[in-house]
Structure formats: C-alpha cells, structure tokens
Scaffold this motif. Structure first.
Motif, short mmCIF file in Angstrom:
data_model
loop_
_atom_site.label_atom_id
_atom_site.label_comp_id
_atom_site.label_asym_id
_atom_site.label_seq_id
_atom_site.Cartn_x
_atom_site.Cartn_y
_atom_site.Cartn_z
N ALA A 186 0.83 -1.22 0.00
CA ALA A 186 0.00 0.00 0.00
C ALA A 186 0.86 1.26 0.00
CB ALA A 186 -0.96 -0.01 1.19
N SER A 187 1.87 1.30 -0.87
CA SER A 187 2.85 2.38 -0.83
C SER A 187 2.23 3.76 -1.05
CB SER A 187 3.94 2.14 -1.87
OG SER A 187 3.39 2.02 -3.17
N SER A 188 1.17 3.85 -1.84
CA SER A 188 0.58 5.16 -2.11
C SER A 188 -0.30 5.66 -0.98
CB SER A 188 -0.24 5.10 -3.41
OG SER A 188 0.62 5.01 -4.53
N TRP A 189 -0.55 4.83 0.05
CA TRP A 189 -1.33 5.25 1.21
C TRP A 189 -0.44 5.86 2.29
CZ3 TRP A 189 -6.67 4.82 1.93
CH2 TRP A 189 -7.36 4.10 0.94
N GLY A 224 -4.08 12.71 -2.87
CA GLY A 224 -4.14 12.01 -4.15
C GLY A 224 -3.34 12.72 -5.23
N ILE A 225 -3.49 14.04 -5.31
CA ILE A 225 -2.75 14.80 -6.33
C ILE A 225 -1.25 14.75 -6.06
CG2 ILE A 225 -2.37 17.14 -7.23
CD1 ILE A 225 -5.41 17.57 -6.81
N GLN A 275 -10.55 2.90 -2.55
CA GLN A 275 -9.11 2.62 -2.69
C GLN A 275 -8.48 3.53 -3.75
OE1 GLN A 275 -11.26 -0.18 -2.41
NE2 GLN A 275 -10.15 -1.86 -1.48
N PRO A 276 -8.68 4.84 -3.64
CA PRO A 276 -8.23 5.73 -4.71
C PRO A 276 -6.71 5.75 -4.87
CG PRO A 276 -8.87 7.01 -2.79
CD PRO A 276 -9.30 5.60 -2.53
N TYR A 277 -5.98 5.63 -3.77
CA TYR A 277 -4.53 5.77 -3.87
C TYR A 277 -3.89 4.53 -4.49
CZ TYR A 277 -6.17 9.17 -0.49
OH TYR A 277 -6.90 10.13 0.14
N ASP A 278 -4.49 3.35 -4.27
CA ASP A 278 -4.04 2.16 -5.00
C ASP A 278 -4.23 2.36 -6.50
OD1 ASP A 278 -3.31 0.55 -2.77
OD2 ASP A 278 -5.42 0.07 -2.42
N MET A 279 -5.37 2.93 -6.86
CA MET A 279 -5.66 3.12 -8.28
C MET A 279 -4.82 4.24 -8.89
SD MET A 279 -7.50 0.62 -8.85
CE MET A 279 -7.98 0.94 -10.55
N ILE A 280 -4.42 5.21 -8.08
CA ILE A 280 -3.46 6.20 -8.57
C ILE A 280 -2.18 5.50 -9.00
CG2 ILE A 280 -1.88 8.04 -7.80
CD1 ILE A 280 -4.21 9.15 -6.14
#
Length: 515
Positions: free
Chosen positions: A363-366, A381-382, A418-423
C-alpha cells in the motif's frame, strides 16, 4: 490520420539515429492505406484500419467463435486459464453478435502480462490495454492517430505540453499524469478503459459496478495462497516459453517473485543485478544472498568491474539519453543502467521479469499521511500523482489539477474507497512504465503481477495489514520461509556499516571481471 512520415522517422533521419532499432517493439494503427513505416509489418484489422508493427513486437491473431479474424493481441499476454497466447486467441462470441464486446470483456480483463488487445467486431473496433498500461497506447482524437508512443502518433513537430515542466520531467524529477503526454494534443489510453475507434471516445470497463473489494483479515492466508499460486504459474509459463532474465535486489518485490516461482527458477536464464552506486551495490549484495540461499547462479553487472572504454563515455551517454527520449516520446530520463550501458551487457531480446506492480501489497501510495480508507483526501491524491518532486509541490499545483483529478476519481465506482491504489495502477504506472518502457529497446520488460486477478486480491486485503508489510512478510513465509531472515535494504545497510563493507553470496559472479 497520419499522412506521411511520422515525427519519429523525421527526428531519427535528421539526427542519424537508428529508427528500426529504437522502435522494434512498437506499433501504429492507421486508416491510411498508403502509410508505411520502415521495418514495420502491415496487418489488416478491418477494411479501413491496419496495424503496422516492429519486428520484435509479439503479435497474435484473435478469432471469434466462428473462426473469423477479430483483431490482434500485441505484446505478451497470458490466458486466464493458463498458457502464453502466442498462436491464436479464440473469443467466446461471434463478431456479428449484438453483445460481442460485452461477451468478450471478461476474457480480456482476465489476461495477465504486458499487452494491448485490438478487438474488431461488426459493430466497430476497440483497443484495450493491460491493467497498468505497461504496453502503452497513445492517440490523437483530432487526427485519429493511434500508436505506442508520442512520436509515432505525429506527422508534425511535437507540441510540448504546457501543463507540465518538461525540463523537470526530462531530468527525472516529475511525471506526466492522467491522460496527458509530452504532446499537447496526444492523449494516453488509461488502464481499465477502452478506446472506441469509431468516435474516439474512451470508456471505463473495469471494475464492474457490482464488484466488491474486501477480504477480511481472517481470509488473508487464502488470498495469499491464491497470489502465490498465480504468480508461480505465470512466471513458470513465461520462463518455459521465452528466454528470460530476472533481477534480484534488496527489496521485497523481487524476493517474493523468487519465492513464489521457486519450482520454476531452473527455467530462468539469468538472475542478476546492476551496480553503479552505493545503494545499488547494497541491492546487488543482498540479491546475491537471496540467490545463494536458493542455490541460484547470480551475475552482478558493476561499472567498477569493466575496463576503461568498455562502457559508454560522456558523448555516448548523451546519445543514449537522446535515443531513450526519442523511443519513449520524451516521457523521461533513462535509468542509470541504461545510461551507463550495463543493460546491453546482457543478451538481447530476453523477456525481463519485473515486480513493479507488487507495491500494492505494501500500500505504498497510502503512506505519508493517508491511512483511512473511509476518508478521501484529494490533495494527498494529487501529491501521489508525482507530477513533481519535493519542494516543487505547491497548493497552487494541487488547485490546478483538482478538477481533472476529481473527474477521474468519480469514475472509480466501487474502487472509490481505494483511490490511492488506483493512482498507482492507473495513473503513475501508466504514465511512467507505459511511456518509459518503450525506451528499453534491448529486452522486453514484463511484470507477472500485472494481472487484475492479483490486483483484485492485493487491494482487497486490509489496509493496515498491507501498510505494516505483514502481507509481504506472510507471503514470503508461505512461499519460501528460508528467505525470511535475509535482511532487506535498511537492515543490511546497518550490518554492512558495522562489518566495514558489503558481503556477497557464494553463487555470485562479477560479469565485468568474467568478460
């Protein structure tokens, strides 16, 4: 449509660069029956559309349920039921069926690897991409040009995208994102979307509205078993069908790939690391310990081991940088192993197995400020789009990108939690790998984890279980417990400092000294 020489051909001719070598893995889709690209083969898609592709790009015919031609698979794709798709991909419906595309989408969504699929039915033509768009597709909706990279989609001079700081991006300190590319008019086809070649609209096809992404902690062991078994099958299939190389580093991704594929490692041609700096030499040292534990031969390509003149000097490095940028459409700067010529010391035309997409398991983007799946922070997110690095990120930049980001976010459906996973999947990897991978002209890069089956299971695991690295640790303990006590990067650094230097596994060979 493209009317004449592509921008890629023109730049190569003007600068004396080898077009056919730089674009050997790439392609163009065109409505121009007279268009030709040097060294490219031409294949019909419909009466109006044709595929032109380089000789190194794998291209496999697609046929419908009646045996009629219905498109092509580009790149390396593995069937959801097993096996590399290298002769033909049969579809479950006839191209004349009213529900042709709906019937075929589950099959397309179940493929793994690095690929694009051109699907031609009587009602039209669509192009789909792999789960992270590692085999990149770009298009110009105004000219109806479609290609693998920006310069192949243009027959005019490139118009730099004013929304980005190109100088930072070409210095490796930023990225394009969302549907943007290095050209102001050319768009990137994002993962989990298809491009309709009739009207050039883009539509999301995954996830489906009724999908559920939730695996309770008590069911995590079963999910990890599925991940282990699927990775083993995928790597084994690739290694049995194609000559392969696989890096092993001090990180978790490569170690878990080795662990999961342990019954197939004898099929892989080379395990290796590139070494050119303090950190990369630690990477190679730890990788050698993993290889030794699994009794694998391991080659280190270290700049210090090669005699003077064996690696590129400054002039050649400038050429390498320019070639990289031409081939990938000015998406970014080359990594050090390319700039320093280490990658070309390996055999060419190998399939290079990577673990890139596996960051989802941690989950690195979290990290760094967003750990609550019940709350969406669009500014975080941005920031995770990595448009720019460090101090260059500002609130003004966040405000500039907020409308486009929120439009993308609203399209996520059941994955809005799960927006950051999808980023990571849809935006960062699509623009970085999907663009930059075309610069790797020596080998074909592919990730076994680029698979919606695996992505589904990874992002469905509890967030805290992933962020704590417990998911990675449990997968390793399940697949190869003997590798669990080998230190990862930071712990090895501390031990090496106490010992006064790195230590290496006994199966290690220094390629530069052996040459």
């Amino acid at each position: 449509m493209l009317h004449g020489q592509t921008a890629a051909e023109k730049i190569c001719a003007e600068e004396g660069r080898p077009f056919e070598s730089l674009f050997r893995y790439q392609f163009v889709l065109t409505e121009n029956p007279a268009l030709g690209v040097p060294g490219f083969q031409r294949k019909p898609v419909t009466d109006t559309w044709a595929l032109l592709h380089g000789p190194a790009l794998p291209v496999t015919p697609v046929i419908d349920a009646a045996g009629l031609p219905s498109g092509y698979v580009l790149g390396g794709a593995l069937h959801p039921e097993g096996g590399l798709i290298d002769t033909v991909l049969p579809l479950p419906a006839s191209r004349s069926d009213k529900g042709f595309f709906d019937a075929c989408e589950p099959l397309i969504e179940g493929l793994a690897g690095r690929y694009a699929v051109i699907l031609a039915g009587d009602a039209g033509v669509r192009i789909y991409v792999d789960p992270v768009s590692a085999l990149g597709v770009v298009f110009d909706p105004k000219t109806r040009a479609i290609a693998s990279s920006v310069l192949l989609a243009l027959d005019r001079a490139r118009e730099p995208n004013p929304a980005f700081d190109e100088e930072l991006i070409l210095a490796g300190k930023g990225n394009y994102t969302l549907t943007h590319t290095s050209d102001a008019q050319v768009k990137r086809l994002l993962p989990n979307h298809y491009l309709n070649l009739t009207d050039f609209t883009v539509t999301r096809h995954w996830p489906k509205p009724d999908a559920v992404f939730d695996i309770p902690l008590e069911q995590a062991p079963g999910a990890l078993e599925e991940i282990r078994d699927r990775l083993a099958r995928t790597i084994g299939t690739i290694a049995a069908a194609r000559p392969t190389v696989m890096p092993i580093s001090a990180g978790r991704d490569s170690r878990n790939l080795v662990a999961c594929a342990r019954d197939h490692l004898d099929k892989i041609g080379e395990f290796f690391a590139f070494a050119h700096s303090y950190n990369s030499r630690i990477d190679s040292a730890v990788g050698s310990l993993v290889a030794e534990r699994m009794n694998l031969p391991y080659r280190i390509y270290d700049t210090d081991d090669y005699p003077r003149g064996a690696l590129p000097g400054r002039f050649r490095q400038r050429q390498i940088t320019r070639d990289w940028m031409i081939a990938n459409g000015f998406t970014g700067a080359p990594p050090n192993e390319v700039l320093l010529g280490l990658n070309t010391k390996q055999p060419g035309h190998q399939w290079h197995i990577r673990g890139n997409v596996m960051d989802l398991l941690q989950a690195s983007s979290w990290r760094n400020g967003a750990r609550n799946p019940a709350v969406h922070d669009p500014r975080h997110g941005i920031k995770r789009l990595l448009i720019t690095e460090g101090d260059n990120y500002t609130e003004e930049l966040a405000d500039r990108w907020m409308p486009e980001y929120l439009e993308w976010y609203e399209s996520l459906g059941p994955l809005k939690s799960q927006p950051y996973d999808m980023i990571w999947n849809e935006l960062y990897l699509a623009s970085s790998q999907g663009g930059k991978f075309w610069g790797y002209t020596h080998q074909f890069y592919i990730s076994p984890f680029n698979d919606r089956y695996l992505i589904d299971r990874a992002i469905s695991l509890p967030l805290r279980y992933r962020i704590s690295d417990k998911a990675n640790d449990d997968l390793l303990a399940m697949a190869a417990p003997e590798l669990s006590n080998i230190p990862f990067l930071r712990r090895y650094q501390a031990k090496a400092a106490r010992r006064g230097g790195n230590w290496y596994g006994k199966t290690m060979v220094r390629a530069g000294q052996a040459a």
